[in-house]
Design an enzyme around this catalytic site. Structure first.
Site, mmCIF file in Angstrom:
data_model
loop_
_atom_site.group_PDB
_atom_site.id
_atom_site.type_symbol
_atom_site.label_atom_id
_atom_site.label_comp_id
_atom_site.label_asym_id
_atom_site.label_seq_id
_atom_site.Cartn_x
_atom_site.Cartn_y
_atom_site.Cartn_z
ATOM 1 N N MET A 2 -6.026 -1.121 7.250
ATOM 2 C CA MET A 2 -6.858 -1.221 6.042
ATOM 3 C C MET A 2 -6.040 -1.187 4.755
ATOM 4 O O MET A 2 -6.609 -1.276 3.669
ATOM 5 C CB MET A 2 -7.862 -0.057 6.027
ATOM 6 C CG MET A 2 -8.856 -0.091 7.180
ATOM 7 S SD MET A 2 -9.893 -1.577 7.154
ATOM 8 C CE MET A 2 -10.760 -1.352 5.615
ATOM 9 N N ARG A 3 -4.715 -1.062 4.871
ATOM 10 C CA ARG A 3 -3.915 -0.985 3.657
ATOM 11 C C ARG A 3 -4.057 -2.246 2.819
ATOM 12 O O ARG A 3 -4.100 -2.194 1.589
ATOM 13 C CB ARG A 3 -2.449 -0.727 4.004
ATOM 14 C CG ARG A 3 -1.571 -0.543 2.769
ATOM 15 C CD ARG A 3 -0.143 -0.175 3.123
ATOM 16 N NE ARG A 3 -0.052 1.217 3.541
ATOM 17 C CZ ARG A 3 0.330 1.602 4.742
ATOM 18 N NH1 ARG A 3 0.661 0.703 5.646
ATOM 19 N NH2 ARG A 3 0.380 2.879 5.067
ATOM 20 N N ALA A 4 -4.128 -3.402 3.470
ATOM 21 C CA ALA A 4 -4.242 -4.660 2.723
ATOM 22 C C ALA A 4 -5.517 -4.689 1.886
ATOM 23 O O ALA A 4 -5.511 -5.146 0.730
ATOM 24 C CB ALA A 4 -4.211 -5.848 3.684
#
Length: 674
Positions: free
Chosen positions: A275-277
């Protein structure tokens, strides 16, 4: 004495994406920094260094070595409690050199105070100096992996934690992280790439007018740095004010649900991990809206953010090409538009991304149907009668796998890596020594001196030390090696299913070499001679490309392949004598061409065994991967392994999953671990 003027940020020609990425991080530091990729001589460092002068000045608590904000000091600051006075200082640009140690990065025990005052105090590192400023890492791909992990952890958490030499410290470390790299010198691992918020690819312009203006401005700066900077001072001041205003505005920018769904749809379409993107895209879009003076995020903000935040996250494998084509982005934006305009789905089980496996960037290059590391059970392609050299087209790579660890025996002193055991300045301390070592072993030195203080007449708080008290730290870590793949591409190996399996095995070993920070080279032998298909390099994606174009067929000059391997090792030893070689020979052991081009199977086999013994006499570690299959096996690869003094492994034994529980690849002292 004032610092020499830096090249003005406003005077940089071109590099629009790089300038935008740096400015957006200056507006919203939680984006996570910028990784600048590009060939040498493209002004990467010049642009980054120019950024610091644009950042707003900071109020810093007096006598605080950690740069605490007087309005919100760090409650865990080692210099607390703080006074009430503060000083305004410019934002700092701290540079982390490639050869930095862990002590220099995160800090360590203050030796001067420990030895003179007998107190345990902390000496801050570069992370403390970069707090609320910019931390710049030139050639970040050449930095030791464990240092990259440390600084990325600090950048993500906004804190640095130090547990070493009896010191336990935690302090704030919030900074704008900027790294530059030349991909020709090796890539960052995908998991480290993902930790950088944005990535920009820079290249020298091919426009004559642009190149002319770059040279003109650079010569003018070198002739009169102060005067040149003064001419651009107003433009830089305007940019600095724009950054300050955008910073004040960023907390009030609204991110509508429709744009948030657009962001999620884009990340799903490009099949990025985790989910970092999504978070980086959202923060970057907000910063872009604040930069252009808007009160809410719009489609243009998301598109600009996607260009900077997604390309490096598509590289899920070291052999995937980085970057993102414009048509892929536009198609993904078009697909995401429908979901951005729709209401959120009522059914939580509905698939909201609409991308599936066929979305942009969803996969790498197409592969042939997997054959597995065993290579299937098809028949062999025999060499042409009379030694003909018919040539076959390249074959697809078989299924890749997680490779077992093959390491060089003994204890080396080569470049830091992750393969073989080595003495290292940056490794873990194993013991204290009075002779060779890396740095002072503080605890052992103090322990050696402590019993003699009364006899030496100590009367104050400091210790009385003598030269024979000094103990040095013996540290052990891992090194990267020179891994040479010698691949038999002759007719006896040319059966499509077998070469497919061999190609898959080599790709798996190349991926392992990439992760372990090795240099790799590829030598192939077929027809009448061996050739160096790829000179030793740190860019293993180039090695993979060469392997995919490998042609097969013809006779088997095995002896020449071994002699060429020895020649490459000897040449590389003059360039990098500390990097130990590991030869991985993939062959069925058959030979039909001897030294000097002589023919005849018996003579060729004898020559290959003699060449193997010569290679072994140099102390080179080798592994033979036995590619022979079929009902009748001659066992020639095993004879070759005996002559080389290394183990012989079947293709299937290269897989770590297939040898789970095996601790060593071969009994005895070969040092090749499973």
């Amino acid at each position: 004495m004032s610092a020499a003027p830096r090249f003005p940020f406003s005077a940089v020609v071109g590099h629009d994406d790089l300038r935008l990425a740096l400015l957006l991080n200056a507006v919203h530091p939680r984006i996570g920094g910028v990784l600048v990729r590009g060939e040498k001589g493209t002004a990467k460092s010049t642009v980054v260094r120019a950024l610091a002068s644009l950042l707003p000045a900071l109020d810093v608590v007096d006598d605080c070595r950690f740069g605490c904000d007087p309005t919100a000091p760090d409650p865990q600051c080692p210099d607390a409690p703080h006074g009430e006075t503060a000083t305004r200082k410019p934002a700092q640009l701290v540079e982390l050199p490639v050869g930095a140690t862990e002590d220099r990065l995160i800090g360590s025990l203050d030796l001067e105070r420990a030895l003179t005052e007998g107190v345990r105090a902390f000496q801050p590192g570069l992370l403390a100096g970069a707090h609320r400023g910019v931390l710049y890492v030139d050639e970040v791909n050449l930095l030791h992996d464990h240092l990259v992990d440390l600084l990325l952890d600090a950048a993500a958490m906004g804190r640095a934690h130090v547990e070493r030499d009896g010191v336990s410290v935690s302090h704030a470390a919030s900074f704008l992280l900027v790294g530059t790299m030349n991909p020709e010198e090796g890539e960052l691992r995908p998991q480290l790439l993902d930790r950088f918020g944005l990535t920009v690819q820079v290249a020298a312009s091919r426009e004559v007018s642009t190149r002319t203006e770059v040279v003109r401005r650079r010569l003018a700066f070198e002739a009169d740095p102060a005067g040149f900077a003064a001419r651009w001072a107003d433009a830089d001041a305007e940019l600095a004010e724009h950054i300050r205003a955008a910073r004040d505005r960023v907390e009030t920018v609204v991110l509508p649900d429709s744009e948030l769904r657009r962001i999620s749809a884009l990340c799903a379409a490009f099949d990025v991990d985790g989910m970092r993107a999504d978070l980086v895209l959202a923060r970057t879009a907000v910063a872009h809206a604040a930069w252009r003076g808007a009160g809410a995020v719009a489609e243009e903000d998301v598109e600009a953010a996607a260009r900077l935040a997604l390309p490096h996250r598509r590289r899920r494998d070291p052999f995937d090409e980085p970057g993102m084509a414009e048509d892929q982005l536009q198609q993904a934006m078009s697909d995401a538009a429908e979901q951005a305009d729709d209401q959120a789905p009522e059914d939580p089980d509905d698939d909201p991304d609409g991308g599936g496996d066929g979305g942009p960037g969803g996969g790498g290059e197409p592969q042939d149907e997997p054959t597995g590391p065993n290579g299937g059970g098809g028949g062999e392609q025999q060499e042409q009668p009379g030694g003909g050299d018919s040539e076959r087209s390249p074959v697809g790579a078989g299924q890749s796998f997680r490779a077992r660890l093959l390491e060089v025996p003994g204890l080396g002193e080569g470049a830091p890596g992750r393969r073989s055991r080595a003495r290292s300045r940056s490794g873990r301390t194993t013991r204290a020594t009075t002779v060779d070592g890396h740095g002072l072993h503080v605890t052992a030195t103090l322990a050696a001196a402590a019993p003699h203080q009364a006899a030496r007449g100590r009367s104050g708080p400091g210790l009385v030390l003598r030269s024979d008290d000094v103990r040095r730290a013996l540290r052990e870590g891992r090194e990267g090696n020179l891994v040479l793949f010698a691949v038999d591409a002759s007719g006896s190996m040319a059966a499509r299913d077998r070469m497919s399996a061999v190609s898959g095995a080599v790709l798996s070993l190349l991926r392992d070499a990439y992760q372990r920070r090795d240099k790799v080279g590829v030598i192939t032998f077929r027809g009448d001679k061996a050739e160096l298909a790829l000179p030793p390099t740190s860019s293993v994606d180039i090695a993979a490309a060469r392997l995919r174009s490998l042609r097969t067929g013809g006779r088997t000059p095995l002896a020449d392949g071994l002699l060429r391997t020895q020649h490459v090792i000897r040449t590389e030893a003059t360039r990098d004598p500390q990097r130990r070689p590991l030869v991985v020979l993939l062959t069925d052991g058959k030979a039909t061409v001897g030294v000097g081009g002589t023919t005849g199977t018996k003579q060729a086999v004898d020559d290959s065994l003699r060449a193997a013994r010569v290679l072994a006499s140099t102390g080179t570690a080798s592994v033979v991967v036995d590619c022979e299959n079929g009902a009748v096996k001659l066992g020639l690869a095993n004879q070759l392994a005996t002559a080389l003094g290394g183990p012989s492994l079947r293709l299937e034994e290269l897989s770590a999953e297939n040898v789970a529980g095996v601790v060593r690849a071969v009994s005895g002292d070969s040092g090749l671990a499973a």
